[in-house]
Motif scaffolding. Sequence first.
Motif, PDB file in Angstrom:
ATOM      1  N   ASP A 294     -30.535  28.457 -12.105  1.00 45.57           N
ATOM      2  CA  ASP A 294     -30.192  27.249 -12.410  1.00 45.57           C
ATOM      3  C   ASP A 294     -31.440  26.459 -11.945  1.00 45.57           C
ATOM      4  O   ASP A 294     -31.364  25.994 -10.550  1.00 45.57           O
ATOM      5  CB  ASP A 294     -28.916  26.738 -12.028  1.00 45.57           C
ATOM      6  CG  ASP A 294     -28.574  25.500 -12.523  1.00 45.57           C
ATOM      7  OD1 ASP A 294     -29.050  24.862 -12.958  1.00 45.57           O
ATOM      8  OD2 ASP A 294     -27.028  25.135 -12.314  1.00 45.57           O
TER       9      ASP A 294
ATOM     10  N   SER B  33     -31.834  23.312 -11.859  1.00 41.29           N
ATOM     11  CA  SER B  33     -31.170  21.923 -11.178  1.00 41.29           C
ATOM     12  C   SER B  33     -30.666  22.009  -9.580  1.00 41.29           C
ATOM     13  O   SER B  33     -30.817  21.194  -8.983  1.00 41.29           O
ATOM     14  CB  SER B  33     -30.250  21.213 -11.897  1.00 41.29           C
ATOM     15  OG  SER B  33     -29.148  22.321 -12.058  1.00 41.29           O
ATOM     16  N   LYS B  34     -30.410  23.546  -9.394  1.00 45.54           N
ATOM     17  CA  LYS B  34     -30.108  23.668  -8.079  1.00 45.54           C
ATOM     18  C   LYS B  34     -31.082  24.044  -7.073  1.00 45.54           C
ATOM     19  O   LYS B  34     -30.982  24.461  -5.804  1.00 45.54           O
ATOM     20  CB  LYS B  34     -29.097  24.641  -7.990  1.00 45.54           C
ATOM     21  CG  LYS B  34     -27.847  24.078  -8.925  1.00 45.54           C
ATOM     22  CD  LYS B  34     -26.703  25.114  -8.794  1.00 45.54           C
ATOM     23  CE  LYS B  34     -25.238  24.841  -9.492  1.00 45.54           C
ATOM     24  NZ  LYS B  34     -24.232  25.699  -9.467  1.00 45.54           N
TER      25      LYS B  34
END
Length: 156
Positions: free
Chosen positions: A61, A63-64
């Motif tokens: 992910d 975004s993390k």
Amino acid sequence: MVWAGLRGLEMYQPDHYQWGQAHSQARFVILQVLLEAEEGLVEIEEKIGDDGNPDLLLTLDRSKIVPFGKEAIGKFLQKIQVFKSTGDIDSAKDIFAKYSFVDMPVSKGLPFLSYRDIVIARRQPRKMFVQMNTVARGNEDVQLINYEPTDRKSVV
């Protein structure tokens, strides 16, 4: 780096509980640190491939990465650096061994030993890039010569 950590499992020797290459071990440790960092940052799922054989799906992910992945790697490296700076070699070895132990993973109970079998079954031959060259024939005729990507008649 995460994919390389998973692919590096082929360098692990389960008979001797050791790694064949230090870089593969380090990449696996980074994978373990990121798996432990945050739920959903890195996920590994066993699937059946298009050819009907077991395969692995690795999901990261994006975004993390900055809020959780960067922090987790930073804290891990800081721990290792503190151990190194204070001369606490035993603690540094212990934490590194904990994260690089394949038979009992640090997080999520993932079966990395069976993942190793899948990685080995899916191994592809090393890619070979062969340099082409040009040959001047006469005054204005230049010919491009391509070579087959094989190790026969190659200069190493």
